[in-house]
Motif scaffolding. Structure first.
Motif, PDB file in Angstrom:
ATOM      1  N   VAL A 127      -2.844 -90.736 -29.310  1.00  0.00           N
ATOM      2  CA  VAL A 127      -2.795 -91.401 -28.116  1.00  0.00           C
ATOM      3  C   VAL A 127      -3.974 -90.957 -27.666  1.00  0.00           C
ATOM      4  N   ILE A 128      -5.063 -92.224 -27.266  1.00  0.00           N
ATOM      5  CA  ILE A 128      -6.435 -91.665 -26.814  1.00  0.00           C
ATOM      6  C   ILE A 128      -6.678 -92.670 -25.458  1.00  0.00           C
ATOM      7  N   TYR A 129      -7.161 -91.493 -24.815  1.00  0.00           N
ATOM      8  CA  TYR A 129      -7.252 -91.898 -23.266  1.00  0.00           C
ATOM      9  C   TYR A 129      -8.793 -92.241 -23.009  1.00  0.00           C
ATOM     10  N   GLN A 130      -8.853 -93.470 -22.430  1.00  0.00           N
ATOM     11  CA  GLN A 130     -10.253 -94.011 -22.245  1.00  0.00           C
ATOM     12  C   GLN A 130     -10.892 -93.421 -20.976  1.00  0.00           C
ATOM     13  N   VAL A 131     -12.073 -92.725 -21.035  1.00  0.00           N
ATOM     14  CA  VAL A 131     -12.714 -92.066 -19.925  1.00  0.00           C
ATOM     15  C   VAL A 131     -13.667 -93.054 -19.734  1.00  0.00           C
ATOM     16  N   TYR A 132     -13.726 -93.739 -18.366  1.00  0.00           N
ATOM     17  CA  TYR A 132     -14.700 -94.952 -18.070  1.00  0.00           C
ATOM     18  C   TYR A 132     -15.911 -93.883 -17.171  1.00  0.00           C
ATOM     19  N   ILE A 133     -16.851 -93.184 -17.523  1.00  0.00           N
ATOM     20  CA  ILE A 133     -17.276 -92.008 -17.102  1.00  0.00           C
ATOM     21  C   ILE A 133     -17.810 -92.201 -15.637  1.00  0.00           C
ATOM     22  N   ARG A 134     -18.534 -93.329 -15.412  1.00  0.00           N
ATOM     23  CA  ARG A 134     -18.842 -93.179 -13.998  1.00  0.00           C
ATOM     24  C   ARG A 134     -17.814 -93.386 -13.119  1.00  0.00           C
ATOM     25  N   SER A 135     -16.567 -93.648 -13.313  1.00  0.00           N
ATOM     26  CA  SER A 135     -15.474 -93.640 -12.302  1.00  0.00           C
ATOM     27  C   SER A 135     -14.544 -92.809 -12.489  1.00  0.00           C
ATOM     28  N   PHE A 136     -14.768 -91.758 -13.283  1.00  0.00           N
ATOM     29  CA  PHE A 136     -13.530 -90.586 -13.670  1.00  0.00           C
ATOM     30  C   PHE A 136     -13.830 -89.662 -12.589  1.00  0.00           C
ATOM     31  N   ALA A 137     -14.652 -88.862 -12.601  1.00  0.00           N
ATOM     32  CA  ALA A 137     -14.811 -87.795 -11.608  1.00  0.00           C
ATOM     33  C   ALA A 137     -16.220 -87.416 -11.548  1.00  0.00           C
ATOM     34  N   ASP A 138     -16.516 -87.125 -10.256  1.00  0.00           N
ATOM     35  CA  ASP A 138     -18.345 -87.045  -9.782  1.00  0.00           C
ATOM     36  C   ASP A 138     -18.462 -85.315  -9.611  1.00  0.00           C
ATOM     37  N   GLY A 139     -18.790 -84.748 -10.456  1.00  0.00           N
ATOM     38  CA  GLY A 139     -19.193 -83.294 -10.349  1.00  0.00           C
ATOM     39  C   GLY A 139     -20.316 -82.960  -9.327  1.00  0.00           C
ATOM     40  N   VAL A 199      -2.504 -86.183 -23.965  1.00  0.00           N
ATOM     41  CA  VAL A 199      -3.221 -87.285 -24.992  1.00  0.00           C
ATOM     42  C   VAL A 199      -3.706 -86.218 -25.920  1.00  0.00           C
ATOM     43  N   ASP A 200      -4.099 -87.038 -26.853  1.00  0.00           N
ATOM     44  CA  ASP A 200      -4.791 -86.552 -28.241  1.00  0.00           C
ATOM     45  C   ASP A 200      -6.163 -86.445 -28.315  1.00  0.00           C
ATOM     46  N   ALA A 201      -6.726 -87.316 -27.418  1.00  0.00           N
ATOM     47  CA  ALA A 201      -8.132 -87.414 -27.831  1.00  0.00           C
ATOM     48  C   ALA A 201      -8.692 -88.329 -26.452  1.00  0.00           C
ATOM     49  N   LEU A 202     -10.196 -88.247 -26.531  1.00  0.00           N
ATOM     50  CA  LEU A 202     -10.705 -89.283 -25.147  1.00  0.00           C
ATOM     51  C   LEU A 202     -11.703 -90.127 -26.020  1.00  0.00           C
ATOM     52  N   LEU A 255       6.685 -97.835 -21.787  1.00  0.00           N
ATOM     53  CA  LEU A 255       7.332 -96.772 -22.737  1.00  0.00           C
ATOM     54  C   LEU A 255       7.388 -97.846 -24.051  1.00  0.00           C
ATOM     55  N   LEU A 256       7.298 -99.084 -23.992  1.00  0.00           N
ATOM     56  CA  LEU A 256       7.392 -99.949 -25.333  1.00  0.00           C
ATOM     57  C   LEU A 256       6.105 -99.535 -26.088  1.00  0.00           C
ATOM     58  N   MET A 257       4.812 -99.570 -25.476  1.00  0.00           N
ATOM     59  CA  MET A 257       3.718 -99.258 -26.318  1.00  0.00           C
ATOM     60  C   MET A 257       3.534 -97.957 -27.008  1.00  0.00           C
ATOM     61  N   LEU A 258       4.224 -96.921 -26.152  1.00  0.00           N
ATOM     62  CA  LEU A 258       4.274 -95.365 -26.434  1.00  0.00           C
ATOM     63  C   LEU A 258       5.424 -95.108 -27.619  1.00  0.00           C
ATOM     64  N   CYS A 259       6.166 -95.968 -27.907  1.00  0.00           N
ATOM     65  CA  CYS A 259       7.126 -95.770 -29.123  1.00  0.00           C
ATOM     66  C   CYS A 259       7.203 -96.705 -30.611  1.00  0.00           C
ATOM     67  N   LEU A 260       6.047 -97.753 -30.193  1.00  0.00           N
ATOM     68  CA  LEU A 260       5.722 -98.498 -31.452  1.00  0.00           C
ATOM     69  C   LEU A 260       5.037 -97.557 -32.434  1.00  0.00           C
ATOM     70  N   PRO A 261       5.197 -97.979 -33.761  1.00  0.00           N
ATOM     71  CA  PRO A 261       4.588 -97.285 -34.807  1.00  0.00           C
ATOM     72  C   PRO A 261       2.889 -97.316 -34.746  1.00  0.00           C
ATOM     73  N   GLY A 262       2.272 -96.185 -34.897  1.00  0.00           N
ATOM     74  CA  GLY A 262       0.884 -95.936 -34.713  1.00  0.00           C
ATOM     75  C   GLY A 262       0.248 -95.308 -33.610  1.00  0.00           C
ATOM     76  N   GLY A 263      -0.631 -95.708 -33.126  1.00  0.00           N
ATOM     77  CA  GLY A 263      -1.499 -95.110 -32.005  1.00  0.00           C
ATOM     78  C   GLY A 263      -1.443 -95.795 -30.829  1.00  0.00           C
ATOM     79  N   ALA A 264      -1.948 -95.532 -29.518  1.00  0.00           N
ATOM     80  CA  ALA A 264      -1.979 -96.133 -28.272  1.00  0.00           C
ATOM     81  C   ALA A 264      -3.349 -95.551 -27.581  1.00  0.00           C
ATOM     82  N   TYR A 265      -3.822 -96.697 -26.850  1.00  0.00           N
ATOM     83  CA  TYR A 265      -4.740 -96.196 -26.041  1.00  0.00           C
ATOM     84  C   TYR A 265      -4.354 -96.528 -24.169  1.00  0.00           C
TER      85      TYR A 265
END
Ligand code: GLC
Ligand code: CA
Length: 557
Positions: free
Chosen positions: A18-30, A53-56, A379-389
Motif C-alpha cells: 500500500v503506497i501513500y502518495q505525498v504531494y509534497i507542497r501540500s503535505f506539511a510545511d516545516g 502504509v508500506d511505502a511513500l 475497504l473494497l480497494m484494500l482487500c482486492l488482490p495486489g497493491g493499492a495507492y
C-alpha cells in the motif's frame, strides 16, 4: 513502529504494497512559508508509519520554475530549494527506512523544463545542432512556416507546438510540448536522452531510493514522421486508438525493458510504477510484462462508477489482464490529477470519465453519501488482490475543494483552457493536521503563514487530531483496515473468486477464510453463512446483512 517493518527485507514487498502518495507542497510545511517541504514530511513520518502504509511516493521535488507544479524539472539530480536540500532528502530517506517505509520518487521522462540547461543550450545552438536533437524541433507548415508542424494538441489546451526565434530575431523552428509550452518533450530515439535518464535513476537509487513512479509513461514514443492525428477532440487524454501517433505506442516498451535491467542490477530490487492512461486493461498489462515495469496505476478502476456491474467488469478485466503477464494489479481511487472520490461518489453515478471538476459541478451532490461510498470503496480497494495507492487526505475523507477563488488557481490548465477549466487545484489543498482554524497545523511549530491554497473552515472536523480515536472516523477506518490487511494471510498479493451476490452487490472470497461483500445499491446483501464479521465501513443490519453503500469483511471457517 510500522506493523510491516518486519516485511522490509522482503524482495517482493511491492506485490502487495500500500503506497501513500505525498504531494509534497501540500503535505506539511516545516519552515513556515506556507508550502510543504521535506522538513515537514520528515516530521510527519511517524504518522505515516503508524497509519500502516508500506511505502511513500513523493511527487516531484526537483528544482523547477513550477509552471506545472514541479512536473517541469530544471535539474533532475537536485532538490528544489523551496522543499529543502539533498542532505534533507538523504536524512529523510534514512529515517523513513528506519520506520519501515520505502521511498518512491517521481521521474518525468517525457519532458523537461524550458529552463533546464539542455533546452537553453538547444535554443542557443540553433537548427540542426546536437543540442536541438535532444528535443523535437521541426519546421512549421504553410507559407513562411507559420503553422505548427502537425495537428497535435497540448494536454492543457491549445497546440502542442511553440515557435522559437532564430538567432536574428526572426521566427524559426517549432518545438513539441505535449503539456505546457514550458515543458518541451525530449526525443527518446536519441541515445543521449537515454543515457541521461539512466544516470538520473542511478543517482537516486545509489542514494537508497526504492523506486520511481513514471510520469506519462505512455507518451515517450512518437510515431516516425510525426503524422497528424486527424482529430481535434480535446482533451487528448487516453486514446481509443491503438496506433495513436503519441500515446501508448509499442516502442515505449523497449525503453522500459532497459529500465528494468538497470533496476535489477541492484541487490535489493528497485521498482517502478507506470502512470499510463491507456484505453483498456490489456494495453496496461503490456507495461508490466515480466521484463518491464513492476506495476502500473489502474485508472480504469479509478474511473469506474459506483455501480456493481461496471465495477465488477473493471475488476475482472484488470485481474485477467494482469494474470496473463504474472503481475500484481494495483487499485487506486484518486490522485493529484483527479477529482477526490468523496466528490465523485457524491454525484449521480453512471457517468464514466468524471475527471473534470467542471463537469461534476453541474450535478447535484450528496456529500454524506459521497463519504459513505468512499468508506466502502476504501475497504473494497484494500482487500482486492495486489497493491493499492492512497492519496494524501484520502485517509481523512477530504472532498475536492470546489470553490477555490479563481484568482488563486494555479493549475496551468486554467490559463491554457482560456480560463474555462478550473483544473486540479481542488484536490491539492494543504492537509489539515490539528486545531480549529487554518492552517490546521499544516505549518509546523505554530507558524501561521497562509498555506499556498486556502483550506475550508469545515476541515476543522477532519483534522488528524479530530479523527484520532473516533472509531467512526475515516482515519480510524484506514488505520484499522491497513492493520487487518497486514495481519490477515488472505490479503495482499494472491487470487480471489467471485461468489453469489444479489443484483447491485459484489461478493468475493480469498483464501484462507476471507469474504468481502460490497453493496453498491441492493436493499440488503446477506453476509456469508457461518461467517464472523471482521470489519465494516458502516453498521450492519440486525441479521448481519450488508446495507447499501457499505462494504463488509468477514472471516469464514
Ligand atoms: C502527469 C502528472 C501531472 C502532470 C503531467 C505532466 O500526468 O501526474 O500532474 O501535469 O503528467 O507532467
Ligand atoms: Ca515550507
Amino acid at each position: 513502529m510500522n506493523s510491516n517493518a518486519s516485511n522490509f527485507g522482503h524482495r517482493s514487498w511491492w506485490r502487495s504494497a500500500v503506497i501513500y502518495q505525498v504531494y509534497i507542497r501540500s503535505f506539511a510545511d516545516g519552515n513556515g512559508d506556507g508550502i510543504g517541504d521535506i522538513a515537514g514530511l520528515r516530521a510527519r513520518l511517524p504518522y505515516l508509519a503508524e497509519l500502516g502504509v508500506d511505502a511513500l511516493w513523493i511527487n516531484p521535488w526537483y528544482p523547477s520554475p513550477m509552471k506545472d507544479a514541479g512536473y517541469d524539472v530544471s535539474d533532475f539530480r537536485a532538490i528544489e530549494p523551496l522543499f529543502g536540500t539533498l542532505d534533507d532528502a538523504r536524512e529523510m530517506i534514512a529515517e523513513a527506512h528506519e520506520l519501515g517505509l520505502r521511498i518512491l520518487l517521481d521521474i518525468v521522462p517525457n519532458h523537461l523544463s524550458d529552463q533546464h540547461a539542455w533546452f537553453q543550450a538547444a535554443l542557443a545552438a540553433g537548427p540542426g545542432s546536437r543540442e536541438r536533437a535532444r528535443f523535437i524541433f521541426r519546421d512549421g507548415r504553410g507559407p513562411g512556416g507559420d503553422e505548427p508542424p502537425n495537428d497535435w494538441l497540448s494536454n492543457f489546451g491549445g497546440p502542442a507546438w511553440t515557435r522559437v526565434s532564430d538567432g536574428n530575431g526572426k521566427p524559426g523552428e517549432w518545438y513539441l510540448h505535449l503539456f505546457t509550452p514550458e515543458q518541451p518533450d525530449v526525443d527518446w530515439t536519441n541515445p543521449e536522452v537515454r543515457e541521461e535518464f539512466d544516470q538520473t535513476m542511478r543517482f537516486w537509487f545509489d542514494m537508497g531510493v526504492d523506486g520511481f513512479r513514471i510520469d506519462v509513461a505512455h507518451g515517450l514514443a512518437k510515431a516516425e514522421g510525426l503524422p497528424d492525428i486527424g482529430s481535434t477532440a480535446w482533451p487528448p487524454v487516453s486514446s481509443e486508438r491503438v496506433d495513436h501517433p503519441h500515446w501508448d505506442r509499442d516502442e515505449v516498451h523497449d525503453i522500459y525493458r532497459a529500465w528494468r535491467a538497470l533496476a535489477d542490477d541492484y541487490e535489493d530490487p528497485r521498482v517502478f510504477v507506470a502512470e499510463a492512461w491507456v484505453h483498456n486493461p490489456e494495453r496496461l498489462a503490456m507495461y508490466v510484462r515480466d521484463d518491464e515495469l513492476h506495476t502500473a496505476f489502474n485508472f480504469d478502476f479509478l474511473l469506474a462508477p459506483w455501480l456493481a456491474e461496471p465495477m465488477r467488469d473493471s475488476i475482472i478485466a484488470s485481474l485477467e489482464a494482469h494474470e496473463g503477464v504474472g503481475a500484481p494489479p494495483t487499485w487506486v481511487l484518486c490522485n493529484h490529477d483527479t477529482v477526490r472520490e468523496v466528490s465523485r461518489y457524491a454525484r449521480p453515478q453512471g457517468v464514466r470519465e468524471l475527471r473534470h471538476l467542471d463537469d461534476l459541478l453541474e450535478l447535484p451532490a450528496d456529500f454524506e453519501l459521497g463519504v459513505k461510498r468512499a468508506r466502502a470503496a476504501a475497504l473494497l480497494m484494500l482487500c482486492l488482490p495486489g497493491g493499492a495507492y492512497v492519496y494524501q487526505g484520502e485517509e481523512l475523507g477530504l472532498a475536492e475543494v470546489e470553490d477555490l477563488p479563481k484568482e488563486l488557481l494555479q493549475d496551468p490548465g486554467w490559463k491554457q483552457s482560456g480560463y474555462t477549466l478550473r483544473g486540479r487545484d481542488g484536490c491539492r489543498v494543504p492537509i489539515p493536521w490539528s486545531g480549529q482554524e487554518p492552517p490546521f497545523g499544516f505549518t509546523l511549530n505554530g507558524a501561521t503563514a497562509a498555506p499556498w491554497l486556502p483550506q475550508p473552515l469545515s476541515w476543522r472536523a477532519l483534522t488528524v487530531q479530530a479523527q484520532t480515536g473516533d472509531q467512526r472516523s475515516m482515519l480510524e477506518l484506514y488505520r484499522r483496515a491497513l492493520r487487518l490487511r497486514h495481519e490477515h494471510p488472505a490479503l495482499g498479493d494472491g487470487a480471489m473468486r467471485w461468489i453469489d451476490a444479489p443484483e447491485g452487490a459484489l461478493a468475493f472470497a480469498r483464501d484462507p477464510g476471507f469474504v468481502c461483500v460490497v453493496n453498491m445499491s441492493a436493499a440488503h446483501a446477506p453476509g456469508p453463512p457461518g461467517a464472523e464479521l471482521l470489519f465494516s465501513s458502516g453498521e450492519l443490519a440486525g441479521d448481519g446483512g450488508v446495507p447499501a453503500d457499505t462494504t463488509a469483511w468477514f472471516s469464514t471457517p
